[in-house]
Design a protein around this motif. Structure first.
Motif, PDB file in Angstrom:
ATOM      1  N   LEU A 183      13.652  -1.907  -3.580  1.00 20.88           N
ATOM      2  CA  LEU A 183      13.573  -1.757  -2.940  1.00 20.88           C
ATOM      3  C   LEU A 183      12.964  -2.413  -1.281  1.00 20.88           C
ATOM      4  CD1 LEU A 183      14.621   0.235  -0.148  1.00 20.88           C
ATOM      5  CD2 LEU A 183      13.044   1.687  -0.383  1.00 20.88           C
ATOM      6  N   VAL A 184      11.513  -2.515  -1.864  1.00 24.13           N
ATOM      7  CA  VAL A 184      10.694  -3.826  -1.140  1.00 24.13           C
ATOM      8  C   VAL A 184      11.237  -4.869  -0.817  1.00 24.13           C
ATOM      9  CG1 VAL A 184       9.371  -4.602  -2.569  1.00 24.13           C
ATOM     10  CG2 VAL A 184       8.129  -4.395  -0.030  1.00 24.13           C
ATOM     11  N   ILE A 185      12.193  -5.228  -2.294  1.00 22.78           N
ATOM     12  CA  ILE A 185      12.922  -6.846  -2.464  1.00 22.78           C
ATOM     13  C   ILE A 185      13.727  -6.666  -0.964  1.00 22.78           C
ATOM     14  CG2 ILE A 185      13.713  -8.589  -3.546  1.00 22.78           C
ATOM     15  CD1 ILE A 185      11.900  -7.664  -6.047  1.00 22.78           C
ATOM     16  N   TRP A 206       8.449   3.220  -9.830  1.00 22.99           N
ATOM     17  CA  TRP A 206       8.190   1.623  -9.115  1.00 22.99           C
ATOM     18  C   TRP A 206       9.791   0.591  -9.712  1.00 22.99           C
ATOM     19  CZ3 TRP A 206      10.826  -1.680 -12.939  1.00 22.99           C
ATOM     20  CH2 TRP A 206       9.693  -0.954 -14.590  1.00 22.99           C
ATOM     21  N   TRP A 207       9.761   1.594 -10.342  1.00 19.74           N
ATOM     22  CA  TRP A 207      12.129   0.776 -10.802  1.00 19.74           C
ATOM     23  C   TRP A 207      12.672   0.721  -9.477  1.00 19.74           C
ATOM     24  CZ3 TRP A 207      14.676   5.195 -10.435  1.00 19.74           C
ATOM     25  CH2 TRP A 207      14.210   6.393 -10.378  1.00 19.74           C
ATOM     26  N   ILE A 208      12.418   1.604  -8.166  1.00 18.77           N
ATOM     27  CA  ILE A 208      13.149   1.528  -7.213  1.00 18.77           C
ATOM     28  C   ILE A 208      12.623   1.372  -6.018  1.00 18.77           C
ATOM     29  CG2 ILE A 208      12.370   4.150  -6.759  1.00 18.77           C
ATOM     30  CD1 ILE A 208      15.789   2.203  -5.781  1.00 18.77           C
ATOM     31  N   ALA A 209      10.419   1.307  -6.070  1.00 18.49           N
ATOM     32  CA  ALA A 209      10.401   1.252  -5.446  1.00 18.49           C
ATOM     33  C   ALA A 209       9.924  -0.231  -5.542  1.00 18.49           C
ATOM     34  CB  ALA A 209       8.535   1.799  -5.682  1.00 18.49           C
ATOM     35  N   GLU A 265       1.161  -0.921   0.182  1.00 18.93           N
ATOM     36  CA  GLU A 265      -0.209   0.113  -0.036  1.00 18.93           C
ATOM     37  C   GLU A 265       0.972   0.919   0.502  1.00 18.93           C
ATOM     38  OE1 GLU A 265      -3.674   1.873  -0.012  1.00 18.93           O
ATOM     39  OE2 GLU A 265      -2.718  -0.112   0.219  1.00 18.93           O
ATOM     40  N   SER A 266       2.246   0.881   0.838  1.00 17.12           N
ATOM     41  CA  SER A 266       3.299   2.800   0.459  1.00 17.12           C
ATOM     42  C   SER A 266       3.904   3.214  -0.275  1.00 17.12           C
ATOM     43  CB  SER A 266       3.724   2.419   2.100  1.00 17.12           C
ATOM     44  OG  SER A 266       4.222   1.179   1.896  1.00 17.12           O
ATOM     45  N   LEU A 267       3.193   1.737  -1.738  1.00 14.17           N
ATOM     46  CA  LEU A 267       5.089   2.182  -2.546  1.00 14.17           C
ATOM     47  C   LEU A 267       4.175   3.024  -3.830  1.00 14.17           C
ATOM     48  CD1 LEU A 267       5.664  -1.973  -3.617  1.00 14.17           C
ATOM     49  CD2 LEU A 267       7.288  -0.191  -1.740  1.00 14.17           C
ATOM     50  N   ASN A 268       5.497   3.657  -3.571  1.00 14.04           N
ATOM     51  CA  ASN A 268       5.016   4.195  -5.251  1.00 14.04           C
ATOM     52  C   ASN A 268       5.001   3.845  -6.212  1.00 14.04           C
ATOM     53  OD1 ASN A 268       4.796   6.612  -6.493  1.00 14.04           O
ATOM     54  ND2 ASN A 268       7.073   7.708  -6.184  1.00 14.04           N
ATOM     55  N   TRP A 269       4.016   3.632  -7.145  1.00 12.27           N
ATOM     56  CA  TRP A 269       3.982   3.109  -7.704  1.00 12.27           C
ATOM     57  C   TRP A 269       4.386   3.550  -9.063  1.00 12.27           C
ATOM     58  CZ3 TRP A 269       4.322  -1.860  -7.733  1.00 12.27           C
ATOM     59  CH2 TRP A 269       4.040  -2.844  -6.952  1.00 12.27           C
TER      60      TRP A 269
END
Length: 625
Positions: free
Chosen positions: A15-17, A9-12, A2-6
């Motif tokens: 980062l979550v991974i 996405w190429w850095i978000a 929910e908090s990812l900046n889609w």
């Protein structure tokens, strides 16, 4: 999610991974420490015969002999052997002058895989007969009581195959800019693994039970021979099936090839059922010979038919060359005949003949220490654990050695360790290995998992730079929501780490876990290329006789230096924005702190580049005082 900046996405997503990787790493570390075992020492007195092995390749003779003399003076009765993989006359003369055993490779190893240190030890195992083996690197000076303090564990528990003690270095000062000492690993981590019966062999300063190693070698030999036999028989099946398909128009040939393929299939199932390979292959060889005789007879019959056909063809004589010439029609008739499948049957026979129980491709049919990795220690320990043997970690410094004295040598050493670990991960993954308990699987997997940190480090270094320099934020929740979730995890993690380390200095280890990210990435990629594409890995013996010398090895650390430069630019950019009032508050401050931490961690590379060795460092410290 929910908090990812889609929009970024190429850095978000990376980062979550990376954060997920770190979270799993934390759980694995917590699992390791959950059952940490602190041993006070063995309860039983030392018993059994012992061989002390000192492994060497090209280390200075004086260094090896210092270790050998100390080994000779170990209080418990034993035999001491210098295992010289360099086959040096001066080394042989020095060892024999001291009354020590001297072992080098026999002529059987010529033009055969040498398997580095594992091969050296395997060779020596068949030249000696002690019940237990104390293995020492060429620079590891043993304490006279090392066997008194460790042998009793083997009597305490019948199935103990390995007792590992710490590696400690005398040429490392308090600053330890190369991060050679590993007090967290040779302490809490090994004690944690010991609680799960997964403390593993570290290559030196360890005592091993010969019976366990020999059993491991025999089982490995049998399994490899069985696997090789099954692969060979499957290849023979495919070859015969293809030939049978090509000769469907010739019923007798098709029937012969099909029958032989069925014999090969039956042999494969019989081998899988546990029948002796030598008996099965002998019987199959008999069937192949019989089929060959029948096919030869068939070939002779075909040749007779061809000769008769040629005789019946209209021919003309070339008067000038005095030869008979067959016209084009006759040639077309001859070329339509199927070629004999005898060559395919001979190929199958050659495959079966290659299944020799003496393993002609190896110098020794039986290889007790694992040879699937450039580092034999972890692989051997995991094999022992999978066969039901136990290990013990004795937390007492009983040997003191020499660490690398320059950055270049240290990087090569770390690369070899990481490559060896990843080879084991790819060739013999603990999560799928039969015989290991659930705890043992996690302990081995945790060590292998840690070397994937290089990929996560790239993301952790890139994210704050991208935000501070370009304003691209991977997370859209720098509010109380974010910190309500992040801070408890982060603080508990750090508190847990402090409790586990119990006063041990761990900052240097934390620095290098980040600063060596190019080494970890290279280890993963090169090991993958080695296992999957058979690209060879070079084995480099760690120098422990001083610095390599020469200019600064900037080429070795250019990724870290590049990261430092970019982080400094990002830090300056962020500070300027704060001072000018153009920053967005929380996000900028958090990323400035993130950058500052990364710079503090990477600064160890600068210290290591400037390091001139322990002697020079001591002189500088004395001058300053």
């Amino acid at each position: 999610m929910e908090s990812l900046n889609w929009d970024a996405w190429w850095i978000a997503v990376p980062l979550v991974i990376a954060e997920t990787y770190s979270l799993i790493d934390t759980f694995l570390f917590a699992t390791t420490m959950w059952r940490a075992k602190e041993r006070s020492g063995p309860e039983s007195p030392p018993t059994g015969t012992v061989d002390v092995f000192i492994t060497t390749y090209n280390e200075p003779v004086a260094m090896v002999m210092a270790t050998a003399r100390a080994a000779k003076n170990i209080a418990y009765p034993h035999e001491t052997f210098v295992l010289d993989d360099g086959d040096r006359p001066e080394m042989a003369a020095a060892a024999r002058a001291e009354g020590l055993g001297y072992i080098t490779r026999s002529a059987d190893w010529t033009d055969k895989p040498r398997h580095a240190k594992a091969g050296n030890l395997n060779n020596a195992l068949f030249e000696t007969d002690g019940e237990f083996l104390l293995i020492l690197d060429a620079d590891q000076i043993p304490d006279p009581l090392i066997l008194h303090r460790t042998l009793g564990y083997f009597a305490d528990e019948e199935r103990v195959a390995l007792v590992q003690t710490p590696q400690w270095f005398i040429n490392v000062d308090e600053a330890d800019p190369l991060g050679s000492q590993a007090p967290l690993f040779y302490g809490p981590i090994q004690q944690g693994k010991d609680g799960w019966n997964a403390a593993f062999f570290c290559g030196s300063n360890a005592v091993l039970r010969r019976e366990a190693l020999m059993q491991l070698g025999i089982v490995g030999y049998v399994r490899e021979l069985e696997d090789s036999t099954r692969r060979t028989l499957r290849a023979a099946e495919r070859l015969l099936a293809r030939e049978a398909g090509r000769h469907r128009a010739m019923p007798e040939l098709h029937k012969e090839l099909t029958r032989l393929r069925e014999e090969v299939t039956g042999a494969r199932f019989v081998v899988s059922a546990g029948e002796p390979i030598a008996d099965v292959t002998h019987q199959l060889r008999t069937q192949i010979d019989a089929a060959s005789r029948r096919l030869v007879k068939n070939d002779m019959d075909l040749m007779a038919e061809d000769l008769a056909a040629i005789h019946a063809m209209p021919v003309q004589r070339d008067a000038e060359r005095d030869v008979v010439v067959v016209d084009e029609v006759g040639l077309d008739a001859l070329t339509t005949r199927e070629l004999s499948p005898l060559a395919a049957v001979k190929s199958v026979g050659a495959l079966v003949d290659a299944l020799r129980v003496d393993r002609p491709g190896e110098a020794q049919p039986i290889q007790p220490l694992a040879t699937i990795s450039v580092t034999e220690d972890m692989a051997t320990a995991m094999q022992l654990h999978s066969m039901g043997w136990r290990s013990a970690y004795h937390h007492e410094i009983l040997a003191r050695g020499l660490a690398p004295e320059d950055l270049q040598t240290m990087l090569k050493q770390r690369l070899r360790w990481a490559q060896g670990t990843m080879q084991v991960f790819l060739r013999d993954n603990p999560m799928a290995k039969r015989g290991l308990s659930a705890g043992q699987r996690l302990m081995y997997f945790g060590t292998m998992w840690s070397y994937l940190a290089g990929f996560a480090a790239i993301v952790y270094l890139s994210a704050p730079i991208i935000y501070l320099m370009f304003g691209v934020m991977p997370v859209t929740a720098w509010s109380g929501d974010f910190f309500a979730r992040f801070l408890p995890y982060f603080l508990i993690n750090q508190l847990f780490f402090l409790i586990v380390s119990r006063g041990i200095r761990t900052w240097r280890g934390q620095q290098y876990s980040l600063a060596l990210f190019p080494v970890w990435i290279r280890a993963c990629t090169s090991s993958f290329a080695n296992v999957v594409f058979k690209k060879p890995l070079s084995f480099v013996v760690t120098r422990k006789d001083g610095r390599v010398g020469g200019s600064l090895p900037l080429r070795e650390v250019w990724p870290q230096l590049t990261a430092i430069a970019l982080l400094i630019i990002a830090l300056i950019t962020g500070v300027v924005r704060v001072l000018m009032g153009t920053a967005d508050g929380t996000g900028t401050l958090v990323n400035i702190v993130w950058v500052a931490y990364s710079l503090a961690a990477l600064s160890v590379v600068i210290q290591a580049l400037r390091y001139k060795g322990p002697a020079a460092h001591a002189e500088e410290a004395e001058g300053a005082s």
